[in-house]
Design an enzyme around this catalytic site. Structure first.
Site, mmCIF file in Angstrom:
data_model
loop_
_atom_site.group_PDB
_atom_site.id
_atom_site.type_symbol
_atom_site.label_atom_id
_atom_site.label_comp_id
_atom_site.label_asym_id
_atom_site.label_seq_id
_atom_site.Cartn_x
_atom_site.Cartn_y
_atom_site.Cartn_z
ATOM 1 N N GLY A 12 0.764 -1.246 0.000
ATOM 2 C CA GLY A 12 0.000 0.000 0.000
ATOM 3 C C GLY A 12 0.791 1.291 0.000
ATOM 4 N N SER A 13 2.056 1.244 -0.476
ATOM 5 C CA SER A 13 2.801 2.515 -0.452
ATOM 6 C C SER A 13 2.263 3.505 -1.488
ATOM 7 C CB SER A 13 4.299 2.278 -0.637
ATOM 8 O OG SER A 13 4.604 1.992 -1.974
ATOM 9 N N ASN A 14 1.804 3.020 -2.632
ATOM 10 C CA ASN A 14 1.208 3.946 -3.608
ATOM 11 C C ASN A 14 -0.105 4.517 -3.085
ATOM 12 O OD1 ASN A 14 2.702 4.311 -6.258
ATOM 13 N ND2 ASN A 14 2.928 2.109 -5.885
ATOM 14 N N MET A 90 -3.308 -7.291 -7.466
ATOM 15 C CA MET A 90 -2.587 -8.387 -8.112
ATOM 16 C C MET A 90 -3.491 -9.330 -8.917
ATOM 17 S SD MET A 90 0.345 -7.435 -7.437
ATOM 18 C CE MET A 90 1.357 -8.786 -8.008
ATOM 19 N N HIS A 109 2.528 0.857 -12.967
ATOM 20 C CA HIS A 109 3.371 -0.305 -13.279
ATOM 21 C C HIS A 109 4.840 0.115 -13.182
ATOM 22 C CE1 HIS A 109 4.353 -4.167 -14.994
ATOM 23 N NE2 HIS A 109 5.246 -3.546 -15.733
ATOM 24 N N GLU A 142 -8.684 -3.836 -21.457
ATOM 25 C CA GLU A 142 -8.956 -5.252 -21.195
ATOM 26 C C GLU A 142 -7.710 -6.124 -21.256
ATOM 27 O OE1 GLU A 142 -12.351 -6.074 -23.662
ATOM 28 O OE2 GLU A 142 -13.384 -4.363 -22.763
ATOM 29 N N ASP A 145 -1.555 -4.510 -18.417
ATOM 30 C CA ASP A 145 -0.546 -3.441 -18.487
ATOM 31 C C ASP A 145 -0.506 -2.786 -19.873
ATOM 32 O OD1 ASP A 145 0.128 -4.075 -15.852
ATOM 33 O OD2 ASP A 145 1.665 -5.494 -16.460
ATOM 34 N N GLU A 174 7.240 6.286 -8.613
ATOM 35 C CA GLU A 174 5.835 5.876 -8.688
ATOM 36 C C GLU A 174 4.971 6.809 -7.861
ATOM 37 O OE1 GLU A 174 4.868 1.732 -8.084
ATOM 38 O OE2 GLU A 174 6.895 1.121 -8.625
HETATM 39 C C1 GRF Z 1 4.133 -1.166 -7.250
HETATM 40 O O1 GRF Z 1 5.456 -1.447 -7.657
HETATM 41 C C2 GRF Z 1 3.241 -0.950 -8.429
HETATM 42 O O2 GRF Z 1 3.894 -0.348 -9.519
HETATM 43 C C3 GRF Z 1 2.814 -2.348 -8.796
HETATM 44 O O3 GRF Z 1 2.651 -2.994 -7.548
HETATM 45 C C4 GRF Z 1 3.484 -2.372 -6.572
HETATM 46 C C5 GRF Z 1 2.607 -1.962 -5.444
HETATM 47 O O4 GRF Z 1 3.344 -1.424 -4.369
HETATM 48 N N1 GRF Z 1 1.624 -2.348 -9.601
HETATM 49 P P1 GRF Z 1 2.585 -0.750 -3.159
HETATM 50 O O5 GRF Z 1 1.628 -1.785 -2.597
HETATM 51 O O6 GRF Z 1 1.860 0.446 -3.698
HETATM 52 O O7 GRF Z 1 3.650 -0.374 -2.183
#
Ligand code: GRF
Length: 204
Positions: A12-14, A90, A109, A142, A145, A174
Site C-alpha cells: 500500500g505505499s502507492n 494483483m 506499473h 482489457e 498493463d 511511482e
Molecule cells: C508497485 O510497484 C506498483 O507499480 C505495482 O505494484 C506495486 C505496489 O506497491 N503495480 P505498493 O503496494 O503500492 O507499495
C-alpha cells in the site's frame, strides 16, 4: 469533491502516497472514498483503516473473476467514485469491470511500458540490462498493463544498483507519478487520440 476508489492487494505505499497528496491538496478537491482489498491481510488495508478511511475486504479466493468484480463494482458505485486507482492490485480485471468505468481506471506499473509488463518488472528490467527504466501510470483496458499512457517517469540504472536499490528508486518515482496522473485525469483537459493522451491547449 471528486471521489477516488483505491483497489489494492499488498503493502500500500502507492495508496499512502495518493492519500498524502489528497490530504495536502496536491490532488485538490478530492477524497479517497473507499479502499478495497481482495486480501484480508494486505498491509494497505490496515493503513487505510488507521487513517480512518472507508475500507472493504472483498475476498477473491475461489470466486470466478467476474463474480468478484461485480462485488467490487457494487461497492465502488455505492461510493460514487469518479476515478479508480489500482495500487498493487494483483489480479486482472474482467472486461465487464473495465466497461463499467471507461477511462476512469488507472494502474501503476514499475517499468516504462511497453517494456516489461507483468510481474517483477523491476527485476526483469535489471536482468535485461537496460540503462533507463522507470514507471508508468496508464488507463486500464482489457489487456494486461496495456491501456493509454498518462504519465511516465524515467530513471537511469546505475552501475552500483542491485535489484533492490533499483526497485526502491523506481518506487519513489511511482509515488510522484501517481499524483501527477490523477491530477491530469481529474482535470479532464486531454483527449485520447489512438493510444496517445494529448493535453488540450488552455483556452485564451
Ligand atoms: C508497485 O510497484 C506498483 O507499480 C505495482 O505494484 C506495486 C505496489 O506497491 N503495480 P505498493 O503496494 O503500492 O507499495
Amino acid at each position: 469533491m471528486r471521489n477516488i476508489g483505491v483497489v489494492l492487494s499488498g503493502r500500500g505505499s502507492n495508496f499512502l502516497a495518493v492519500a498524502d497528496n489528497v490530504a495536502n491538496r496536491s490532488i485538490p478537491d478530492a477524497r479517497i472514498a473507499v479502499v478495497i482489498s481482495n486480501l484480508p491481510e494486505a498491509r494497505g488495508i490496515e493503513l487505510a483503516r488507521e487513517r480512518g478511511l472507508a475500507t472493504a475486504v472483498i475476498p477473491s479466493k475461489g470466486k470466478a473473476r467476474e463474480d468478484h468484480d461485480r462485488e467490487m463494482v457494487a461497492v465502488l458505485k455505492q461510493h460514487e467514485v469518479a476515478l479508480i486507482c489500482l495500487a498493487g492490485y494483483m489480479r486482472l480485471l474482467s472486461p465487464w469491470f473495465v466497461q463499467q468505468f471507461p477511462q476512469r481506471i488507472l494502474n501503476i506499473h514499475p517499468s516504462l511500458l511497453p517494456a516489461f509488463p507483468g510481474l517483477e518488472a523491476q527485476q526483469q528490467a535489471f536482468a535485461y540490462g537496460v540503462k533507463v527504466t522507470g514507471c508508468t501510470v496508464h488507463f486500464v483496458d482489457e489487456e494486461l498493463d496495456h491501456g493509454a499512457i498518462v504519465v511516465q517517469r524515467a530513471i537511469p540504472v546505475l552501475d552500483s544498483d542491485d535489484e533492490h536499490s533499483l526497485a526502491a528508486r523506481i518506487l519513489e518515482q511511482e509515488h510522484l507519478a501517481y499524483a501527477q496522473a490523477i491530477n491530469i485525469v481529474l482535470e479532464g483537459n486531454f483527449e485520447i487520440v489512438g493510444r496517445r493522451l494529448i493535453h488540450k491547449k488552455a483556452a485564451r
